[in-house]
Scaffold this active site. Structure first.
Site, short mmCIF file in Angstrom:
data_model
loop_
_atom_site.label_atom_id
_atom_site.label_comp_id
_atom_site.label_asym_id
_atom_site.label_seq_id
_atom_site.Cartn_x
_atom_site.Cartn_y
_atom_site.Cartn_z
N ASP A 9 0.95 -1.35 0.18
CA ASP A 9 -0.20 -0.05 -0.11
C ASP A 9 0.74 1.24 -0.03
OD1 ASP A 9 0.91 0.29 2.68
OD2 ASP A 9 -1.10 0.39 3.57
N CYS A 68 3.24 -3.06 4.16
CA CYS A 68 2.12 -1.82 4.43
C CYS A 68 3.03 -1.13 5.50
CB CYS A 68 0.89 -2.16 4.68
SG CYS A 68 0.75 -3.06 6.36
N THR A 70 3.05 -0.89 8.78
CA THR A 70 3.79 -1.82 9.77
C THR A 70 3.96 -3.15 9.28
OG1 THR A 70 1.45 -2.28 10.51
CG2 THR A 70 2.61 -0.39 11.77
N ILE A 72 1.24 -4.99 9.38
CA ILE A 72 0.43 -6.15 10.18
C ILE A 72 -0.95 -6.19 9.47
CG2 ILE A 72 -1.16 -5.79 12.37
CD1 ILE A 72 1.21 -4.01 13.74
N HIS A 101 11.32 -22.72 9.56
CA HIS A 101 10.41 -23.64 10.54
C HIS A 101 9.22 -23.43 10.05
CE1 HIS A 101 13.37 -23.77 14.19
NE2 HIS A 101 14.04 -24.18 13.10
N ASN A 102 8.65 -22.46 9.27
CA ASN A 102 7.26 -22.17 8.96
C ASN A 102 6.86 -22.30 7.46
OD1 ASN A 102 8.07 -19.78 11.29
ND2 ASN A 102 6.60 -21.28 11.69
N ARG A 135 10.20 -32.37 11.52
CA ARG A 135 9.21 -32.10 12.84
C ARG A 135 8.50 -30.69 12.35
NH1 ARG A 135 13.66 -30.10 14.64
NH2 ARG A 135 13.78 -28.03 15.88
N HIS A 136 9.07 -29.77 11.61
CA HIS A 136 8.40 -28.82 10.97
C HIS A 136 7.35 -29.09 10.23
CE1 HIS A 136 11.41 -26.62 13.71
NE2 HIS A 136 12.19 -27.25 12.87
N ARG A 139 4.22 -29.82 11.76
CA ARG A 139 3.53 -28.43 12.42
C ARG A 139 2.92 -27.65 11.07
NH1 ARG A 139 8.85 -28.05 15.97
NH2 ARG A 139 8.08 -29.56 17.40
C1 RB5 Z 1 -2.05 3.09 6.43
O1 RB5 Z 1 -2.04 4.35 7.11
C2 RB5 Z 1 -1.54 2.00 7.35
O2 RB5 Z 1 -2.66 1.74 8.28
C3 RB5 Z 1 -1.44 0.63 6.80
O3 RB5 Z 1 -0.03 1.02 5.97
C4 RB5 Z 1 -0.59 -0.61 7.79
O4 RB5 Z 1 0.09 0.14 8.51
C5 RB5 Z 1 -1.98 -1.31 8.33
O5 RB5 Z 1 -1.51 -2.24 9.00
#
Ligand code: RB5
Length: 151
Positions: A9, A68, A70, A72, A101-102, A135-136, A139
């Site tokens: 993004d 993105c 973060t 996340i 491992h993953n 073993r991985h 899992r």
């Molecule tokens: C966008 O501002 C921000 O929320 C997005 O890039 C991201 O960090 C969301 O997890």
């Protein structure tokens, strides 16, 4: 030749461009850049997570990189897709372990949390580390079993 899809993004755009330049210099990677193409316009990270996840599901890519702000939101979204194991990593160690491992098939990073040099190390290591199996495998197999069930 490893087929790799990448997307971000606006929060991950700048780091994506840096990574794409590096990937295009490698002879063992065929990179498909699925956007976004500017950081001047705000976009929604789920749309870009879906592009890379679907490219892996339909075989256009074997692995992916997502960014993105973060890492996340884009990793949470990618992990909703069957067969996707997206790992949000922050350093060389987590990048290596996510493969060893993953068997992660997507590397997720934060454009606002990870510096360019750290990101480069992570990408190199992530591309070159093989899944250890053993073993991985058991899992990772359980993850696959769980995603077949309604939970
Ligand atoms: C966008 O501002 C921000 O929320 C997005 O890039 C991201 O960090 C969301 O997890």
């Amino acid at each position: 030749m490893l087929k790799l899809a990448i997307a971000a993004d606006h929060g991950g755009y700048e780091l994506k461009e840096y990574i794409v330049n590096y990937l295009r210099s490698r002879r063992d990677v065929e990179v498909t850049d699925l956007g976004t193409d500017t950081d001047k316009q705000s976009v929604d990270y789920p749309d870009y997570a879906a592009k890379v996840a679907k490219a892996i599901q339909n075989g256009r890519a074997e692995r992916g990189i997502l960014l993105c702000g973060t890492g996340i939101g884009i990793s949470i979204t990618a992990n909703k897709f069957k067969g996707i194991r997206a790992a949000l990593c922050h350093d060389a160690y987590t990048a290596r372990m996510s493969r060893a491992h993953n068997d992660a098939n997507i590397l997720a990073m934060g454009g606002r949390t990870t510096g360019k040099e750290t990101a480069m190390d992570m990408v190199r290591i992530w591309l070159e580390t093989e899944f250890e199996g053993g073993r991985h495998s058991r899992r990772v197999g359980k993850i696959t079993e769980l995603e077949q069930k309604e939970m």
